[in-house]
Write a protein that holds these residues in place. Structure first.
Motif, PDB file in Angstrom:
ATOM      1  N   GLY A  96      47.349  42.288  32.050  1.00 31.43           N
ATOM      2  CA  GLY A  96      47.281  40.895  31.644  1.00 31.43           C
ATOM      3  C   GLY A  96      47.834  40.741  30.237  1.00 31.43           C
ATOM      4  N   ALA A  97      47.953  39.495  29.778  1.00 32.52           N
ATOM      5  CA  ALA A  97      48.449  39.269  28.423  1.00 32.52           C
ATOM      6  C   ALA A  97      47.396  39.659  27.396  1.00 32.52           C
ATOM      7  CB  ALA A  97      48.846  37.799  28.253  1.00 32.52           C
ATOM      8  N   ALA A  98      46.126  39.446  27.718  1.00 30.67           N
ATOM      9  CA  ALA A  98      45.047  39.770  26.781  1.00 30.67           C
ATOM     10  C   ALA A  98      44.867  41.278  26.703  1.00 30.67           C
ATOM     11  CB  ALA A  98      43.757  39.100  27.227  1.00 30.67           C
ATOM     12  N   TRP A  99      44.396  41.750  25.545  1.00 32.51           N
ATOM     13  CA  TRP A  99      44.144  43.177  25.390  1.00 32.51           C
ATOM     14  C   TRP A  99      42.851  43.405  24.623  1.00 32.51           C
ATOM     15  CZ3 TRP A  99      45.222  47.031  28.152  1.00 32.51           C
ATOM     16  CH2 TRP A  99      45.190  48.342  27.694  1.00 32.51           C
ATOM     17  N   ASP A 100      42.855  43.123  23.336  1.00 32.61           N
ATOM     18  CA  ASP A 100      41.630  43.333  22.543  1.00 32.61           C
ATOM     19  C   ASP A 100      40.477  42.513  23.106  1.00 32.61           C
ATOM     20  OD1 ASP A 100      42.955  45.065  20.885  1.00 32.61           O
ATOM     21  OD2 ASP A 100      43.421  43.556  19.367  1.00 32.61           O
ATOM     22  N   ARG A 101      40.759  41.270  23.520  1.00 31.82           N
ATOM     23  CA  ARG A 101      39.702  40.424  24.069  1.00 31.82           C
ATOM     24  C   ARG A 101      39.120  41.031  25.341  1.00 31.82           C
ATOM     25  NH1 ARG A 101      42.295  35.536  25.563  1.00 31.82           N
ATOM     26  NH2 ARG A 101      42.157  35.989  27.797  1.00 31.82           N
ATOM     27  N   THR A 102      39.989  41.654  26.138  1.00 35.36           N
ATOM     28  CA  THR A 102      39.538  42.284  27.382  1.00 35.36           C
ATOM     29  C   THR A 102      38.496  43.358  27.103  1.00 35.36           C
ATOM     30  OG1 THR A 102      41.600  41.839  28.556  1.00 35.36           O
ATOM     31  CG2 THR A 102      40.289  43.712  29.313  1.00 35.36           C
ATOM     32  N   PHE A 103      38.760  44.214  26.132  1.00 32.64           N
ATOM     33  CA  PHE A 103      37.819  45.283  25.821  1.00 32.64           C
ATOM     34  C   PHE A 103      36.527  44.734  25.227  1.00 32.64           C
ATOM     35  CE2 PHE A 103      41.753  47.685  26.127  1.00 32.64           C
ATOM     36  CZ  PHE A 103      41.335  48.771  26.877  1.00 32.64           C
ATOM     37  N   ASP A 104      36.647  43.648  24.478  1.00 35.50           N
ATOM     38  CA  ASP A 104      35.449  43.019  23.933  1.00 35.50           C
ATOM     39  C   ASP A 104      34.569  42.490  25.061  1.00 35.50           C
ATOM     40  OD1 ASP A 104      34.008  42.167  21.510  1.00 35.50           O
ATOM     41  OD2 ASP A 104      34.419  40.140  22.233  1.00 35.50           O
ATOM     42  N   GLU A 105      35.200  41.899  26.069  1.00 35.69           N
ATOM     43  CA  GLU A 105      34.453  41.395  27.222  1.00 35.69           C
ATOM     44  C   GLU A 105      33.773  42.531  27.986  1.00 35.69           C
ATOM     45  OE1 GLU A 105      37.324  37.504  28.126  1.00 35.69           O
ATOM     46  OE2 GLU A 105      37.767  39.453  29.029  1.00 35.69           O
ATOM     47  N   ARG A 143      31.190  39.881  29.742  1.00 33.99           N
ATOM     48  CA  ARG A 143      31.844  38.924  30.636  1.00 33.99           C
ATOM     49  C   ARG A 143      32.886  39.637  31.498  1.00 33.99           C
ATOM     50  NH1 ARG A 143      32.231  35.892  25.639  1.00 33.99           N
ATOM     51  NH2 ARG A 143      30.630  34.275  25.553  1.00 33.99           N
ATOM     52  N   LEU A 144      33.156  39.074  32.656  1.00 35.81           N
ATOM     53  CA  LEU A 144      34.253  39.577  33.469  1.00 35.81           C
ATOM     54  C   LEU A 144      35.567  39.306  32.752  1.00 35.81           C
ATOM     55  CD1 LEU A 144      33.145  38.385  37.016  1.00 35.81           C
ATOM     56  CD2 LEU A 144      32.789  40.608  35.938  1.00 35.81           C
ATOM     57  N   MET A 145      36.549  40.165  32.961  1.00 38.58           N
ATOM     58  CA  MET A 145      37.829  40.016  32.268  1.00 38.58           C
ATOM     59  C   MET A 145      38.445  38.645  32.554  1.00 38.58           C
ATOM     60  SD  MET A 145      39.714  43.734  32.699  1.00 38.58           S
ATOM     61  CE  MET A 145      39.490  43.754  34.489  1.00 38.58           C
ATOM     62  N   SER A 146      38.708  37.905  31.495  1.00 39.98           N
ATOM     63  CA  SER A 146      39.298  36.584  31.669  1.00 39.98           C
ATOM     64  C   SER A 146      40.786  36.679  32.009  1.00 39.98           C
ATOM     65  CB  SER A 146      39.107  35.756  30.394  1.00 39.98           C
ATOM     66  OG  SER A 146      39.595  36.461  29.259  1.00 39.98           O
ATOM     67  N   ASP A 147      41.412  37.789  31.643  1.00 32.48           N
ATOM     68  CA  ASP A 147      42.828  38.028  31.954  1.00 32.48           C
ATOM     69  C   ASP A 147      42.944  39.505  32.334  1.00 32.48           C
ATOM     70  OD1 ASP A 147      45.547  37.845  32.223  1.00 32.48           O
ATOM     71  OD2 ASP A 147      45.972  37.885  30.073  1.00 32.48           O
ATOM     72  N   PRO A 148      42.587  39.848  33.578  1.00 31.92           N
ATOM     73  CA  PRO A 148      42.350  41.255  33.923  1.00 31.92           C
ATOM     74  C   PRO A 148      43.592  42.136  33.902  1.00 31.92           C
ATOM     75  CG  PRO A 148      42.260  39.881  35.881  1.00 31.92           C
ATOM     76  CD  PRO A 148      42.330  38.946  34.715  1.00 31.92           C
ATOM     77  N   SER A 149      43.400  43.375  33.480  1.00 35.20           N
ATOM     78  CA  SER A 149      44.370  44.438  33.685  1.00 35.20           C
ATOM     79  C   SER A 149      43.850  45.287  34.836  1.00 35.20           C
ATOM     80  CB  SER A 149      44.528  45.282  32.411  1.00 35.20           C
ATOM     81  OG  SER A 149      45.177  44.534  31.407  1.00 35.20           O
ATOM     82  N   PRO A 188      38.328  46.953  36.037  1.00 34.39           N
ATOM     83  CA  PRO A 188      37.183  47.288  35.193  1.00 34.39           C
ATOM     84  C   PRO A 188      36.290  46.066  35.004  1.00 34.39           C
ATOM     85  CG  PRO A 188      39.215  48.152  34.254  1.00 34.39           C
ATOM     86  CD  PRO A 188      39.612  47.236  35.374  1.00 34.39           C
ATOM     87  N   CYS A 189      34.986  46.304  34.906  1.00 31.75           N
ATOM     88  CA  CYS A 189      34.040  45.215  34.675  1.00 31.75           C
ATOM     89  C   CYS A 189      32.897  45.737  33.808  1.00 31.75           C
ATOM     90  CB  CYS A 189      33.516  44.649  35.999  1.00 31.75           C
ATOM     91  SG  CYS A 189      32.395  45.743  36.893  1.00 31.75           S
ATOM     92  N   PRO A 190      32.110  44.869  33.205  1.00 26.48           N
ATOM     93  CA  PRO A 190      30.981  45.342  32.392  1.00 26.48           C
ATOM     94  C   PRO A 190      29.965  46.089  33.252  1.00 26.48           C
ATOM     95  CG  PRO A 190      31.445  43.012  31.968  1.00 26.48           C
ATOM     96  CD  PRO A 190      32.231  43.403  33.187  1.00 26.48           C
ATOM     97  N   ASN A 191      29.292  47.057  32.674  1.00 22.78           N
ATOM     98  CA  ASN A 191      28.205  47.696  33.404  1.00 22.78           C
ATOM     99  C   ASN A 191      26.993  46.766  33.415  1.00 22.78           C
ATOM    100  OD1 ASN A 191      26.488  48.204  31.079  1.00 22.78           O
ATOM    101  ND2 ASN A 191      27.748  49.994  30.596  1.00 22.78           N
TER     102      ASN A 191
END
Length: 524
Positions: free
Chosen positions: A330-339, A345-351, A377-380
């Protein structure tokens, strides 16, 4: 190295996953009598198999690196991985597809990859790749023997010249920043840092030493076993049986009989008692603690890696843009890992990782059909939705993933599905995985190397742990090493991992990749 004192003639290995089977093979090679007890009806553990309407689905890892580590276990009993499993070398190892529409094929051959990087991002980035590759090779050499392929008895073992070498290589800096010294293109940096996710740490926070995972994926080679990943544990179990192991399937352990600081017998749910001289618990770390009636003695509780949603889809078509393994960023990166690691939260722009095993083994699906594995990937469940929440959330998220795939070029994906299996943290929890995560204890600094749960158990002289929750950590290569290290605790003999070498050419054709990171500490 501390070893199990007293008699160790008969060893019971609980669990027939990759670590348990590797341990069994090394024990057999050292002359021990071995009984393997597995609660499922077949070997594999996480590397299981489901027949989904004629589609043969690998339920665990879909990628294999460092196959020489598996071959080492076979060699312990005079056998060979390549005599039992046909491996196919994947080229490309991955195809990376980015949000801007660009694509890059990841080759493990240095010259081929340099040419691909030059095409993708220009000559300066190609030169940076060559420097990065050389750094990854030095990093691997500095880490493997001293920090990964070793049993830790004390953090003082870190005080060795190899520690200084690792520091000089920048191994204690941050992964993303260190890779950024070689590659300024953010898309390229993702190729060499995304693996930190499986170790449970965002690239911006992960130690640069974890780039050893990228070495395995992008330098050492990526493989796929004909018959799927499940072919590996099945072959290991066959080799163990041929070497004299007593293999017990559908046999669940519900108690350990103890006296005078030793386990004297393993008791099955059926009431059967199996007397033993030593026990190796290669089951889930939490399950091992429960059997022992103990909890890890640590200043802070264990943290677990993010989880994953996996959609297994048997389809009537495929898409020409997909390689065997495709990384869809996805376009997001740092935000993805923060989620994934902080907000839950589930990835708003998933890789996503999309694997198409029928690209190299059409027999895994009915004639003319295709099999796709989509990992998100998703949060535990400690930081994200609870396991129970996934009962309703799962189907909605499945639809969201299918829509994302169609937007990214897999037109008609939903309509093409003929058989499917959706795996969420609800499933991982039911399988006994703590925090609903198949990736176990994360590789933060405080949970790596000598600070990871140790494979010896304080207060019990003849119990050893194996698997991804203990030494050295998460991933197919490391759990194979874990089994070997557990066997060494029993036998007192350390069998050193040989240098990486290509598999015997007569047995090679094409394959897939895995995950690594190091570790040890104290389950008591």
């Amino acid at each position: 190295m501390k070893a199990v004192p007293g008699p160790t003639d008969h060893v019971v290995v609980v669990g027939a996953g990759l670590s348990g089977l590797a341990c069994a093979l090394h024990l057999l090679g050292a002359g021990r009598r071995v009984t393997v007890v597995e609660r499922e009806a077949s070997p594999g553990g996480r590397s299981g198999r489901v027949n989904l309407g004629g589609y043969q689905v690998d339920t665990g890892p879909t990628v294999l690196t460092m196959p020489h580590l598996a071959d080492e276990a076979f060699a312990a009993v005079g056998d060979s991985l390549h005599a039992r499993v046909e491996l196919m070398a994947l080229d490309p190892a991955y195809r990376a597809a980015f949000a801007d529409g660009s694509t890059l094929d990841v080759h493990t051959d240095g010259e081929a990859m340099e040419a691909e990087v030059r095409r993708f991002a220009g000559p300066a980035q190609a030169a940076g790749y060559r420097e990065l590759r050389a750094w990854l090779e030095r990093l691997y050499k500095a880490q493997m023997r001293r920090f990964i392929d070793t049993n830790f008895d004390s953090p003082l073992q870190l005080l060795h010249p190899d520690l200084a070498r690792l520091a000089a290589l920048g191994g204690f800096g941050r992964l993303d920043r260190r890779v950024g010294r070689f590659l300024s293109d953010p898309r390229l940096r993702r190729i060499f840092t995304f693996q930190a996710l499986y170790a449970g740490v965002a690239p911006a926070q992960a130690l640069a030493a974890y780039a050893v995972i990228a070495y395995m994926d992008t330098v050492a080679g990526v493989w796929f076993p004909r018959g799927g990943m499940h072919a590996l544990p099945r072959a290991m179990a066959d080799a163990a049986g041929d070497a004299g192991a007593d293999l017990r399937w559908s046999a669940e352990v519900n108690a350990l009989e103890r006296s005078a600081g030793r386990v004297r017998a393993v008791r099955l749910a059926t009431g059967e008692r199996i007397a033993c001289d030593a026990v190796v618990l290669s089951c889930e770390l939490r399950s091992a603690y429960e059997l022992l009636g103990l909890s890890p003695r640590r200043p802070v509780r264990l943290r677990h890696a993010p989880s994953a949603v996996v959609l297994h889809a048997g389809t009537d078509r495929t898409w020409p843009g997909l390689a065997h393994h495709t990384l869809s960023f996805g376009a997001a990166w740092d935000r993805t890992f923060d989620e994934l690691t902080r907000t839950g939260r589930l990835m708003s722009d998933p890789s996503l990782l999309i694997t198409r095993p029928t690209a190299h083994d059409p027999a895994l699906a009915p004639p003319g059909k295709h099999l796709h594995y989509v990992l998100a990937p998703c949060p535990n469940t400690e930081v994200g939705p609870s396991a129970a929440t996934w009962r309703d959330l799962g189907p909605r998220y499945r639809d969201s993933l299918a829509a994302t795939l169609e937007r990214r070029g897999l037109e008609g994906f939903r309509d093409s599905i003929q058989e499917e299996l959706l795996v969420t943290p609800l499933y991982w929890t039911a399988q006994g995985h703590a925090a609903g995560s198949p990736f176990s204890v994360s590789h933060t600094f405080a949970q790596t190397g000598p600070f990871r749960p140790r494979n010896l158990v304080r207060g019990l002289d003849n119990v050893v742990l194996a698997g991804c929750g203990t030494t050295p950590g998460v991933g197919v290569p490391t759990v194979l090493i874990s089994g070997k290290l557990a066997a060494a605790r029993v036998t007192g003999h350390v069998r050193r991992t040989p240098p990486v070498r290509p598999p015997a050419s007569a047995a090679v054709s094409a394959s897939a990749s895995a995950v690594l990171a190091g570790g040890a500490h104290d389950p008591s």
